[in-house]
Design a protein around this motif. Structure first.
Motif, mmCIF file in Angstrom:
data_model
loop_
_atom_site.group_PDB
_atom_site.id
_atom_site.type_symbol
_atom_site.label_atom_id
_atom_site.label_comp_id
_atom_site.label_asym_id
_atom_site.label_seq_id
_atom_site.Cartn_x
_atom_site.Cartn_y
_atom_site.Cartn_z
ATOM 1 N N SER A 132 0.926 -1.200 0.032
ATOM 2 C CA SER A 132 0.097 0.025 -0.039
ATOM 3 C C SER A 132 0.799 1.298 0.043
ATOM 4 N N SER A 293 -8.612 -8.719 -1.166
ATOM 5 C CA SER A 293 -7.783 -7.759 -1.648
ATOM 6 C C SER A 293 -8.285 -7.337 -3.106
ATOM 7 N N GLN A 398 -5.442 -12.407 0.660
ATOM 8 C CA GLN A 398 -6.247 -11.449 1.456
ATOM 9 C C GLN A 398 -5.472 -10.347 2.087
ATOM 10 N N GLU A 399 -5.946 -9.144 2.379
ATOM 11 C CA GLU A 399 -5.137 -8.010 3.079
ATOM 12 C C GLU A 399 -5.687 -7.642 4.398
ATOM 13 N N LEU A 401 -8.108 -5.334 6.583
ATOM 14 C CA LEU A 401 -9.213 -4.776 5.994
ATOM 15 C C LEU A 401 -8.891 -3.036 6.101
ATOM 16 N N LEU A 404 -7.576 -1.935 3.073
ATOM 17 C CA LEU A 404 -8.493 -1.640 1.963
ATOM 18 C C LEU A 404 -9.431 -0.768 2.129
ATOM 19 N N ARG A 407 -7.416 2.712 1.353
ATOM 20 C CA ARG A 407 -7.176 2.981 0.105
ATOM 21 C C ARG A 407 -8.629 3.488 -0.592
ATOM 22 N N ASN A 408 -9.824 2.805 -0.221
ATOM 23 C CA ASN A 408 -10.911 3.322 -0.699
ATOM 24 C C ASN A 408 -11.449 4.715 -0.337
ATOM 25 N N SER A 469 -15.531 -1.382 2.114
ATOM 26 C CA SER A 469 -15.089 -2.683 2.398
ATOM 27 C C SER A 469 -14.667 -3.473 0.935
ATOM 28 N N PRO A 471 -13.331 -4.514 -2.496
ATOM 29 C CA PRO A 471 -11.902 -4.435 -3.402
ATOM 30 C C PRO A 471 -12.181 -3.790 -4.604
#
Length: 471
Positions: A132, A293, A398-399, A401, A404, A407-408, A469, A471
């Motif tokens: 990230s 992810s 998977q990463e 939460l 994620l 990033r969003n 949440s 991806p």
């Protein structure tokens, strides 16, 4: 009126003085107008000429967009003076950004710096947050390819985390880093970790002879690293090196400027903080929660466990599973010809189940510092009993939460306060607890939430968290 009367009127001293005064007033107005017009045209002409000398650096984007004249070196240090070059299909020309656009670019850049620092302070394992951080570095400094080289306790190379995987390059780095890369450096990796300067240890090697050599074509060119800048991450200003952050640009882009080097230098202490996650006995369940992810690939095997097809994404995930820190049985990174034991395990379980024998479900997973890797096997043609039937194995990563969501939230343009509120909402805090923690009133906390809902085009807390949440 006769001509004699008109002549007498014009020759009247009072009338003549008034008409002369009016004439000069009008003449002055015309002169002022012409002068202002000339100044305006000269200013526009100077702006047009200056814009041809300045390169385009749209801080609003996450990547550099190749544009005409982008190879011209940047001369101004103040990015307010930079002009945006636009590839217009009709005009194909260059336009100068307005004050609002420059102001928006500055706000976007400050938001990117704040986002990068916040990622560094999440308290997550450094291996899991590094991908990230590499992605966020594109907004921090316009670049095209980023990577991180890890150092062990003695300063020796311990691993390499690329932003995206080119299997041949990663395999070469893992097998012969000293023979391929270090031979082109003034200092080897271990000495660079001990005595290297904070910024720019790679810069001396980028010469004409280097671009013609094998090292550039084997390692740097596949990743479009024509210009690169590196920063040594240390646990203290004069302490041991923890690793090196490398940012790269292609030949179409200019070299990194002194201003950009200073931005990278100021970011290194935050990156060093991310290398030391908190060592506390209390488990943060929210930070430990994992989410999809969006990285998923497919491996197709014959019934003899031979690889018939492997997608590019699956190949990358399998190489990430072989990253230092992941279990040794995760594979050796040989690419498509190698089948990791985890894939063979779910393959064998599926075959046993189809034969009516006792076996565990055809799914396997293991946790690593990078996240959680999940493998699931299934028949591609469930009704076929022929020996040519194929088995598909999906590989998924998977990463955490929180990564994620960060990033969003950055993509949705949420402010720092709104991001903090969303993270507290995800921890199931009440508005009263959120108000106390953010040192704001209860009404202000609810108002922040309403603004977040409007930005996300949702109406409730659950809808907002569900959207952040994805991806």
């Amino acid at each position: 009126m006769s001509s004699d009367a008109a002549r007498r009127r014009w020759l009247n001293p009072s009338n003549f003085a008034f008409m002369s005064f009016s004439f000069f007033i009008r003449l002055g107005r015309i002169a002022i107008h012409l002068a202002a017009n000339a100044v305006c045209q000269g200013h526009c002409r100077n702006r047009s000429n200056r814009s041809k000398q300045l390169a385009a650096w749209p801080f609003e984007g996450s990547r550099i967009t190749p544009v005409a004249d982008a190879a011209v070196p940047l001369s101004p240090s103040n990015h307010y003076e930079r002009r945006v070059l636009a590839n217009l299909p009709s005009a194909g020309g260059q336009i100068a950004c307005t004050f609002d656009e420059r102001k928006g670019g500055e706000m976007k850049r400050m938001s990117s710096i704040a986002h990068f620092r916040r990622l560094c302070c999440l308290g997550l394992p450094p291996q899991s947050v590094m991908p990230s951080l590499l992605a966020a570095a594109h907004d921090l400094l316009p670049s095209e390819t980023n990577g991180f080289f890890w150092a062990d306790e003695n300063g020796a190379l311990a691993g390499f985390t690329p932003e995206y995987v080119i299997p041949e390059v990663v395999t070469t780095l893992a097998e012969d880093f000293a023979g391929v890369v270090e031979r082109a450096l003034a200092l080897n990796f271990e000495m660079t970790m001990r005595r290297g300067v904070a910024i720019g240890n790679l810069l001396p090697i980028f010469s004409r002879d280097f671009y013609r050599g094998s090292t550039y074509h084997l390692i740097y060119r596949p990743y479009a690293l024509h210009h690169a800048i590196d920063g040594i991450v240390r646990d203290s200003p004069q302490g041991k090196g923890l690793g090196a952050l490398v940012l790269g640009r292609s030949a179409r882009q200019p070299e990194f400027s002194s201003v950009e080097k200073n931005i990278l230098r100021q970011s290194l202490p935050y990156l060093a903080h991310a290398m030391h996650p908190p060592d506390t006995p209390d488990v943060d369940h929210f930070a430990a929660e994992l989410a999809d992810s969006g990285q998923k690939g497919l491996v197709i095997l014959t019934q003899r466990a031979e690889v018939a097809y492997i997608s590019a994404r699956a190949r990358e995930i399998l190489l990430l599973a072989a990253h230092p820190g992941a279990p040794a049985e995760g594979g050796n990174g040989k690419g498509a010809a190698h089948v990791p034991p985890a894939v063979l395990k779910v393959f064998a379980n599926l075959v046993l189940i189809s034969q009516g024998r006792d076996a565990a479900p055809p799914v396997a997973q293991f946790d690593s510092p990078l996240g959680r890797f999940i493998f699931r096997a299934h028949w591609l043609d469930p009704v076929s009993d022929s020996a040519s039937a194929m088995i598909g194995v999906t590989v998924q990563l998977q990463e955490p939460l929180v990564l994620l969501m960060m990033r969003n939230m950055q993509a949705e343009g949420l402010s720092d306060k709104q991001k903090e509120l969303c993270l507290l909402l995800a921890r199931n805090h009440s508005f009263a607890a959120i108000a106390a923690q953010l040192h704001i009133s209860l009404a202000t906390a609810k108002d922040y939430a309403d603004r977040v809902y409007r930005k996300l085009d949702v109406h409730t807390r659950e809808e907002a968290l569900r959207k952040l949440s994805r991806p």
